[in-house]
Design a protein around this motif. Structure first.
Motif, PDB file in Angstrom:
ATOM      1  N   SER A  93      30.328  43.197  44.550  1.00  0.00           N
ATOM      2  CA  SER A  93      31.040  42.655  43.276  1.00  0.00           C
ATOM      3  C   SER A  93      29.978  42.127  42.497  1.00  0.00           C
ATOM      4  CB  SER A  93      32.228  41.751  43.601  1.00  0.00           C
ATOM      5  OG  SER A  93      33.092  42.168  44.253  1.00  0.00           O
ATOM      6  N   THR A  96      28.062  45.123  41.024  1.00  0.00           N
ATOM      7  CA  THR A  96      28.765  45.676  39.790  1.00  0.00           C
ATOM      8  C   THR A  96      29.029  44.877  38.630  1.00  0.00           C
ATOM      9  OG1 THR A  96      30.131  46.875  41.511  1.00  0.00           O
ATOM     10  CG2 THR A  96      31.132  46.532  39.389  1.00  0.00           C
ATOM     11  N   ASP A 260      40.001  41.913  43.354  1.00  0.00           N
ATOM     12  CA  ASP A 260      39.658  42.619  42.213  1.00  0.00           C
ATOM     13  C   ASP A 260      40.950  43.107  41.673  1.00  0.00           C
ATOM     14  OD1 ASP A 260      36.948  42.861  42.611  1.00  0.00           O
ATOM     15  OD2 ASP A 260      37.146  44.082  44.182  1.00  0.00           O
ATOM     16  N   CYS A 310      34.433  47.902  41.445  1.00  0.00           N
ATOM     17  CA  CYS A 310      34.502  47.252  42.608  1.00  0.00           C
ATOM     18  C   CYS A 310      35.529  47.863  43.640  1.00  0.00           C
ATOM     19  CB  CYS A 310      34.729  46.055  42.484  1.00  0.00           C
ATOM     20  SG  CYS A 310      33.593  44.854  41.726  1.00  0.00           S
TER      21      CYS A 310
END
Length: 389
Positions: A93, A96, A260, A310
């Motif tokens: 994460s 990203t 997410d 993600c």
């Protein structure tokens, strides 16, 4: 020439994913794609202005093709490296979010370099063929920055890790992590994640294309504000970029706070809110509401993009599939549907324009609103599919 580039990009994307998964040499492919991008991009802007002939047209198409093939390889190899080198879901994460932050910085850098170069030795207000050397200089500066950044990227790559990932799989596959009998194209989860990514990209693209046209459309109803249109067209996207940049930095600290899917839902809410505000009507007497909408659009684009990528990394890591093909399918869906939607919207435009005085307002309100709802529906479907007992 632009159409030929889009066609090549669409065809090269799945091919790049297949090659990456077959060879596994992601860093080598990324390096090769970077060279193709640097060479193709430089050559596109290196030719002095001349009459357009068949030879010149072939020259441009070949260089655009080289650039687009390199771009597809770089994009897919870079995305597929994220789950490969990540230590955990939290690390994935972070990468990203950092990747998206860097992409926003790249966009702003291009604008700033272009602004600086075009202001040098200004002979007239209009930009014309005589300025070809300026665009050549811009292209070379950007290419140099890109090559330098790639060198730092290769020096900073570490090893491969595979623990600590949140499972993003269908219940019937929980005990079959490496079951080759179930092809990834048969997974509903992959299609829902692809739709989420497509909705995020399409929302951003539509606002990027039609926001300046909407601002210009507003000026036709208030002749006293025509002089401010040029400034507003420039500053509104800038505010959106800044909001997106700041949001992407904050997203790096989302781990441990919410997952997410929640992040994606929140981003979709901001996108829907911006569409609703445009649909209600923005007064022409002030631009303050426009800047609020620009902030909402920037937050929505950043959160949904990072969250969908993600989730894609989670799917790759927890299902044992090759990242190259997964990312190529996800991005191919975005390019295919986005192009089709923009073409459809353009064909719906009234002729003459006066017959539809609020056309671009309706596009940003209704079309972008529907896109946000599609993304939210895909997220709900993903939640149901992955938590079914």
């Amino acid at each position: 020439m632009i159409s030929s580039g889009q066609v090549v990009d669409s065809l090269a994307t799945p091919l790049a994913g297949w090659l990456l998964d077959c060879t596994g040499k992601r860093k080598l492919w990324h390096f090769s794609g970077s060279l193709a991008v640097a060479l193709g991009f430089s050559l596109i802007f290196s030719m002095k202005y001349t009459d357009l002939t068949s030879d010149i047209l072939i020259y441009y198409i070949l260089n655009i093709t080289l650039f687009q093939i390199g771009w597809a390889i770089v994009q897919i190899s870079h995305l597929s490296l994220i789950p490969e080198i990540s230590r955990s879901h939290a690390h994935s994460s972070d990468l990203t979010a950092i990747r998206y932050t860097a992409s926003v910085c790249c966009n702003m850098t291009v604008y700033l370099v272009t602004l600086f170069i075009l202001q040098q030795n200004v002979e007239s207000q209009a930009v014309g063929p005589r300025d070809f050397y300026k665009f050549k200089e811009i292209a070379l500066i950007i290419t140099f920055i890109g090559i330098l950044s790639s060198m730092f990227f290769y020096c900073g790559l570490l090893g491969t890790y595979s623990d600590g990932y949140e499972t993003l799989r269908e219940p019937e596959d929980v005990n079959n992590l490496n079951d080759n009998n179930r092809h990834f194209l048969k997974s509903v989860v992959m299609y829902t994640v692809a739709l989420m990514y497509m909705a995020s990209r399409l929302f951003t693209i539509l606002n990027l294309i039609y926001m300046p046209l909407y601002i210009d459309e507003r000026s036709t109803t208030d002749q006293t504000r025509i002089e401010q249109v040029r400034e507003t067209i420039a500053t509104v996207p800038l505010v959106s970029y800044i909001a997106s940049f700041l949001t992407s930095i904050l997203l790096k600290y989302k781990n441990g706070i919410c997952n997410d899917k929640i992040i994606y839902a929140v981003g979709t809410f901001f996108g829907l809110l911006s569409s609703i505000l445009i649909g209600i009507g923005v007064p022409t007497s002030s631009d303050s509401e426009l800047y609020i909408i620009a902030v909402l659009i920037g937050i929505s684009g950043s959160t949904t993009m990072v969250a969908s990528l993600c989730l894609t990394a989670n799917f790759v890591k927890t299902n044992g599939h090759g990242g190259g093909m997964i990312y190529s399918i996800v991005t191919f869906t975005d390019k295919l549907i986005s192009g089709a939607v923009v073409l459809l919207v353009q064909n719906m435009q009234c002729t003459p324009r006066s017959l539809c005085p609020h056309f671009y307002e309706n596009v940003l309100s209704y079309v972008c609103g529907v896109v946000s709802i599609i993304g939210l529906s895909s997220m709900v479907t993903l939640e149901v599919k992955t938590n079914r007992h």
